[in-house]
Design an enzyme around this catalytic site. Structure first.
Site, mmCIF file in Angstrom:
data_model
loop_
_atom_site.group_PDB
_atom_site.id
_atom_site.type_symbol
_atom_site.label_atom_id
_atom_site.label_comp_id
_atom_site.label_asym_id
_atom_site.label_seq_id
_atom_site.Cartn_x
_atom_site.Cartn_y
_atom_site.Cartn_z
ATOM 1 N N TYR A 139 45.161 46.960 38.671
ATOM 2 C CA TYR A 139 44.772 48.267 37.697
ATOM 3 C C TYR A 139 45.810 49.249 37.692
ATOM 4 O O TYR A 139 45.710 50.149 36.936
ATOM 5 C CB TYR A 139 43.527 48.776 38.284
ATOM 6 C CG TYR A 139 42.215 47.821 37.689
ATOM 7 C CD1 TYR A 139 41.854 46.571 38.299
ATOM 8 C CD2 TYR A 139 41.426 48.640 36.801
ATOM 9 C CE1 TYR A 139 40.962 45.966 37.846
ATOM 10 C CE2 TYR A 139 40.542 47.709 36.214
ATOM 11 C CZ TYR A 139 40.238 46.490 36.750
ATOM 12 O OH TYR A 139 38.986 45.591 36.440
ATOM 13 N N LYS A 190 42.025 35.412 47.245
ATOM 14 C CA LYS A 190 42.599 34.278 46.733
ATOM 15 C C LYS A 190 43.458 34.095 47.502
ATOM 16 O O LYS A 190 44.838 33.937 46.968
ATOM 17 C CB LYS A 190 42.537 34.595 45.075
ATOM 18 C CG LYS A 190 41.747 33.725 44.252
ATOM 19 C CD LYS A 190 41.224 32.374 44.467
ATOM 20 C CE LYS A 190 42.095 31.350 43.806
ATOM 21 N NZ LYS A 190 41.828 30.129 44.088
ATOM 22 N N ASP A 223 36.653 32.312 44.097
ATOM 23 C CA ASP A 223 35.893 31.250 43.287
ATOM 24 C C ASP A 223 34.540 30.715 44.029
ATOM 25 O O ASP A 223 33.621 30.472 43.368
ATOM 26 C CB ASP A 223 36.977 30.282 42.678
ATOM 27 C CG ASP A 223 37.810 29.638 44.072
ATOM 28 O OD1 ASP A 223 37.911 30.136 45.125
ATOM 29 O OD2 ASP A 223 38.661 28.731 43.719
ATOM 30 N N ASP A 247 35.470 43.969 40.103
ATOM 31 C CA ASP A 247 34.842 44.114 38.924
ATOM 32 C C ASP A 247 34.195 42.737 38.243
ATOM 33 O O ASP A 247 33.198 43.064 37.850
ATOM 34 C CB ASP A 247 36.197 44.446 37.983
ATOM 35 C CG ASP A 247 35.669 44.542 36.362
ATOM 36 O OD1 ASP A 247 34.786 45.073 36.241
ATOM 37 O OD2 ASP A 247 36.494 44.122 35.534
ATOM 38 N N ASP A 251 29.901 42.041 37.869
ATOM 39 C CA ASP A 251 29.040 41.753 36.696
ATOM 40 C C ASP A 251 28.112 40.420 36.846
ATOM 41 O O ASP A 251 27.092 40.266 36.302
ATOM 42 C CB ASP A 251 29.969 41.621 35.290
ATOM 43 C CG ASP A 251 30.266 42.647 34.694
ATOM 44 O OD1 ASP A 251 30.156 43.914 35.073
ATOM 45 O OD2 ASP A 251 30.393 42.541 33.321
HETATM 46 C C1 IPM Z 1 34.126 48.599 35.155
HETATM 47 C C2 IPM Z 1 34.889 48.330 33.537
HETATM 48 C C3 IPM Z 1 36.506 48.896 33.823
HETATM 49 C C4 IPM Z 1 36.917 48.345 35.042
HETATM 50 C C5 IPM Z 1 37.189 48.903 32.563
HETATM 51 C C6 IPM Z 1 36.318 49.461 31.410
HETATM 52 C C7 IPM Z 1 38.489 49.241 32.531
HETATM 53 O O1 IPM Z 1 34.739 46.660 33.709
HETATM 54 O O2 IPM Z 1 33.966 49.939 35.373
HETATM 55 O O3 IPM Z 1 33.556 47.716 35.432
HETATM 56 O O4 IPM Z 1 37.482 47.180 34.929
HETATM 57 O O5 IPM Z 1 36.815 48.871 36.093
HETATM 58 MN MN MN Z 2 33.331 45.892 34.774
#
Ligand code: IPM
Ligand code: MN
Ligand code: NAD
Length: 367
Positions: A139, A190, A223, A247, A251
């Site tokens: 990042y 990884k 993974d 990140d 999700d």
């Molecule tokens: C999050 C988002 C951000 C990240 C994006 C918008 C850059 O996906 O906060 O999870 O990757 O950190």
């Molecule tokens: Mn995210």
């Protein structure tokens, strides 16, 4: 009043503005009805402002946040009219990197059995917290493009991992485990492919683990971790990992807790042993945001689930010294889901605002 805690509120874009409107009502309830010493500072930064006058994250705002605020509450950033996401990067990374909020703490906790989409699994099986490194990795934006648009073009993003950055995040995970009676910390990497960067993670993880003899330290390739999260999420209690993997796995984790409408997070700078001796420690301004983005297809339709943002306010109140309010808000959110006082993504029929009405209404009777 000078002793009040200043909270900067940045709703941002899309559904960010809709969910933060409800989260702000919750904060306002605490401020006006429970007399919590809070001052709310409403900011209009986001895509609309950027498109209007080019403003992303002004220096005077940055300065006031870092010197006067106690916390920042952020909705989400991202707008199809700004495909390069210039404003989103300036604001989001301006806060995370600028305030050195090195730990993005993302609980993955299911608050009702029916939110768990896995066969033969219940909410009991989904209760972990991911410590995502938040200030380096892929990042940092280092790299570049060469011969862009030609057949010979080259595109590079550098993955930056420092001893200090890796160690403090891993320590924060172990300290959390210790403080919360957790028995196991996983480190997901990884190191089989990323021989330089993740060899550092691997080595530091087991070095730090020696200082926490009562806690089992387990390495897992990321993974495989994705596989295990679906097969048996109950094995995970605390997970430490790099920025990008954190990140992604959160999700995936959100899917186990009922979707992104239920996932909250805190960006913090915990003071941990042998690191963070920079004189700031716990005093640093922290930033709180739901895990989800601006969800452009949902925006403006009163469909977005505001419960992730309500949980996020809970994390913020705990951080500011009111841990009972986090528990109270979490119990209320669990009840909103159980009693179907919630949006469609989690099985209800309420709109965003109606969920906020219900939460604030119930809060009034909760004391
Ligand atoms: C999050 C988002 C951000 C990240 C994006 C918008 C850059 O996906 O906060 O999870 O990757 O950190
Ligand atoms: Mn995210
Ligand atoms: P997203 O999180 O906005 O949406 C992903 C999916 O989850 C969609 O199906 C969406 O409808 C659903 N969803 C998300 N939040 C929800 C909620 N509160 N209630 C109900 N459903 C919800 O991710 P995306 O579509 O990949 O990204 C959209 C924009 O948001 C992009 O510009 C992205 O860069 C940005 N983004 C910003 C942040 C942030 O500011 N922290 C986080 C993630 C994505």
């Amino acid at each position: 009043m000078g002793t009040n805690k200043l909270i900067a509120i940045l709703p941002g874009d899309g559904i960010g503005t809709e969910v933060l409107a409800q989260a702000t009502r919750v904060l306002d309830f605490y401020r006006t009805k429970r007399n919590l010493p809070l001052d709310l500072w409403h900011l209009d930064l986001g895509a609309d402002r950027y498109l209007k006058d080019g403003t992303t994250y002004p220096e005077e705002v940055r300065k006031r946040i870092s010197t006067e605020a106690s916390a920042v509450l952020l909705g989400a950033l991202g707008d199809p009219r700004v495909p390069g996401l210039e404003h989103a990067r300036d604001i989001l990374f301006g806060l995370r990197f600028g305030l050195d909020l090195y730990a993005n703490v993302r609980p993955v906790k299911a608050l009702a059995d029916r939110l768990v989409p896995l066969k033969d699994r219940t909410a009991e099986d989904v209760d972990m917290v991911v410590f995502r490194e938040n200030t380096e990795g892929i990042y940092v934006g280092m790299g570049g493009q060469f011969k862009r648009g030609t057949r010979d073009e080259v595109a590079i993003n550098e993955d930056v991992n420092t001893r200090k950055g890796v160690e403090r995040l891993i320590r924060a995970g172990f300290e959390h485990a210790k403080a919360h009676g957790k028995k196991r910390v996983h480190m997901a990497d990884k190191s089989n492919a990323m021989r330089h960067a993740h060899e550092l993670w691997y080595r530091v993880f087991f070095e730090v683990a020696k200082e926490y003899p009562g806690i089992e330290a387990k390495h897992v390739y990321v993974d495989a971790m994705c596989l295990y999260m679906i097969q048996d999420p109950s094995q995970f209690e605390v997970v430490v990992t790099c920025n990008l993997f954190g990140d992604i796995v959160t999700d995936l984790g959100a899917a186990l807790q009922g979707g992104l409408g239920m996932a909250s997070s805190a960006n913090v700078h915990p003071k941990v042993p042998r690191c963070c001796d920079d004189g700031h420690g716990d005093e640093r301004v922290a930033m709180f945001e739901p895990v989800h983005g601006s969800a452009p297809p949902l925006a403006g339709k009163d469909l977005a689930n505001p419960l992730a943002s309500v949980l996020t306010v809970g994390m913020m109140l705990a951080h500011l010294g009111w841990p009972d309010e986090e528990k109270r808000l979490e119990a209320l959110v669990a009840r909103a889901v159980a009693e179907k006082k919630c949006t469609r993504d989690v099985g209800g029929e309420f709109g965003t605002r109606a969920v906020g009405d219900w939460v604030v209404g119930e809060l009034a009777h909760a004391f």
